[in-house]
Write a protein that holds these residues in place. Structure first.
Motif, short mmCIF file in Angstrom:
data_model
loop_
_atom_site.label_atom_id
_atom_site.label_comp_id
_atom_site.label_asym_id
_atom_site.label_seq_id
_atom_site.Cartn_x
_atom_site.Cartn_y
_atom_site.Cartn_z
N SER A 153 70.30 99.79 -15.10
CA SER A 153 70.72 99.29 -16.39
C SER A 153 71.08 100.44 -17.33
O SER A 153 72.23 100.61 -17.71
CB SER A 153 69.56 98.45 -16.95
OG SER A 153 69.91 97.91 -18.18
N GLN A 168 67.78 95.90 -13.39
CA GLN A 168 67.65 95.74 -14.84
C GLN A 168 66.27 96.27 -15.22
O GLN A 168 65.50 96.69 -14.37
CB GLN A 168 67.78 94.28 -15.24
CG GLN A 168 66.68 93.42 -14.62
CD GLN A 168 66.71 91.98 -15.10
OE1 GLN A 168 67.68 91.52 -15.67
NE2 GLN A 168 65.62 91.27 -14.86
N PRO A 203 69.16 92.19 -20.30
CA PRO A 203 69.72 92.27 -18.94
C PRO A 203 71.20 91.90 -18.85
O PRO A 203 71.76 91.85 -17.77
CB PRO A 203 68.87 91.25 -18.17
CG PRO A 203 68.47 90.25 -19.19
CD PRO A 203 68.34 90.99 -20.50
N ALA A 254 73.62 94.14 -16.63
CA ALA A 254 73.21 94.10 -15.22
C ALA A 254 73.61 92.76 -14.61
O ALA A 254 74.11 92.69 -13.48
CB ALA A 254 71.70 94.33 -15.10
N VAL A 307 69.80 90.72 -8.76
CA VAL A 307 69.23 91.54 -9.84
C VAL A 307 67.73 91.71 -9.58
O VAL A 307 67.03 90.75 -9.27
CB VAL A 307 69.45 90.86 -11.21
CG1 VAL A 307 68.76 91.64 -12.32
CG2 VAL A 307 70.94 90.75 -11.51
N THR A 317 64.11 94.26 -10.94
CA THR A 317 63.64 95.04 -12.08
C THR A 317 63.15 96.41 -11.64
O THR A 317 62.39 96.54 -10.68
CB THR A 317 62.50 94.29 -12.79
OG1 THR A 317 63.02 93.05 -13.29
CG2 THR A 317 61.97 95.10 -13.97
#
Ligand SMILES: [Zn+2]
Length: 327
Positions: free
Chosen positions: A222, A271, A277, A280, A291, A293
């Motif tokens: 990101s 992200q 977000p 992303a 996606v 994290t």
């Protein structure tokens, strides 16, 4: 004792009690992370170490082991790059036993240190070896490593704590400084520093082993926070936004990243917890990637995948192994 002397004594005691109450109130406020502080001057044992953002707070807490209060200027859940300081924060810095910060990361802090005694400052930027700079205009954020002058870190990538080796070098400098300034606790600080550095060394080994054999080495993030981590473990970072989450990409930038995702067969866009977000998801949506994290550890919140630096870094390692197809 004459009646007037007794009156003077009573009023003197009253003033002393009022002053003590003020000091106690101020000390209590000063121990709340992100809280303000009142007026009054706390005694040496109550004086806090003020840190500018979460990883520095965590390092100082690990090293002091509760021996002194530790506060942080960036409130949990706030994005640290664009930190704004209230007058109480600056007052808190000027009364601190030590202010620990990294030059070039948070402009508000760089400005406010003018209000702090130079003898109460510890800038960790040199120890952190901020050798990556970000060529944001080129759209290849995080790929260029350039020399920088030792005392100008503007334009350097500040995210050293995501490389455990750099974080360990910073921890050594913090530990040595705390031990020098506070001889009564020096032995404990030296012991705690060594144990913290051992944990960081173990984490470095886990990241190295876990990221050795991967299907992809292209890390689409990101904001470009993972340059030092990518460099350390042989990954290639492409940040959708730049060094700071505020540096938003234009349509051409998003297309360039989407093209890279397709041509490199990238299957996961990362992200993060403190940044919207939106970008992303846009890249993922246009490329069919999923996606996941990745947490740059700029603050711990209830949304974090862990309660401290080490827990979140382990969660990051798992997210990287899954998204990059590491065996
Ligand atoms: Zn950042």
């Amino acid at each position: 004792m004459s009646p007037s002397a007794a009156r003077n004594l009573r009023s003197g005691v009253g003033a002393l009690l009022a002053a003590t109450a003020l000091v106690l109130t101020s000390a209590a406020c000063g121990t709340v992370p992100g809280g303000g502080s009142g007026s009054g001057s706390p005694s040496a044992s109550e004086q806090a170490v003020v840190t500018s953002f979460y990883p520095l707070q965590f390092a100082v807490e690990q090293i002091t082991g509760g021996a002194v209060p530790v506060t942080v200027l960036t409130k949990p859940g706030a994005e640290p790059h664009d930190l704004e300081l209230a007058p109480q924060d600056i007052a808190r810095m000027s009364k601190a036993r030590l202010v620990v910060y990294a030059d070039g990361f948070q402009p508000a802090v760089d400005e406010a240190i003018a209000e702090v005694q130079p003898s109460s400052l510890l800038d960790v930027a040199d120890a952190a070896d901020l050798s990556l700079t970000l060529a944001e205009e080129s759209g290849h954020a995080g790929e260029s490593a350039q020399e920088h002058s030792a005392h100008d870190h503007a334009g350097s990538d500040p995210h050293f704590w995501l490389d455990p080796q750099r974080f360990a070098a910073v921890a050594e400098v913090i530990g040595a400084r705390l031990a020098k300034d506070d001889p009564a606790h020096a032995a404990a600080y030296v012991r705690n520093t060594s144990s913290f550095v051992s944990k960081l060394t173990a984490l470095d080994g886990q990241l190295r082993a876990g990221l050795t054999a991967c299907r992809s080495r292209v890390l689409v993030t990101s904001h470009a926070a993972f340059g030092y981590l990518a460099q350390r473990y042989g990954l290639q970072q492409q940040g959708i936004t730049g060094i700071s989450p505020d540096a938003e990409p234009g349509g051409a930038g998003l297309k360039q990243i989407s093209d890279l995702v397709r041509s490199q067969g990238v299957t996961t866009i990362y992200q993060e917890t403190l940044v919207e977000p939106h970008f992303a998801q846009t890249v993922a949506g246009s490329t069919g990637a999923s996606v996941a994290t990745l947490d740059p550890l700029e603050g711990i919140t209830t949304a974090s995948a862990g309660s401290d630096y080490f827990e979140v870094m382990h969660s990051n390692l798992h997210a990287l192994q899954k998204g990059l197809g590491c065996s």
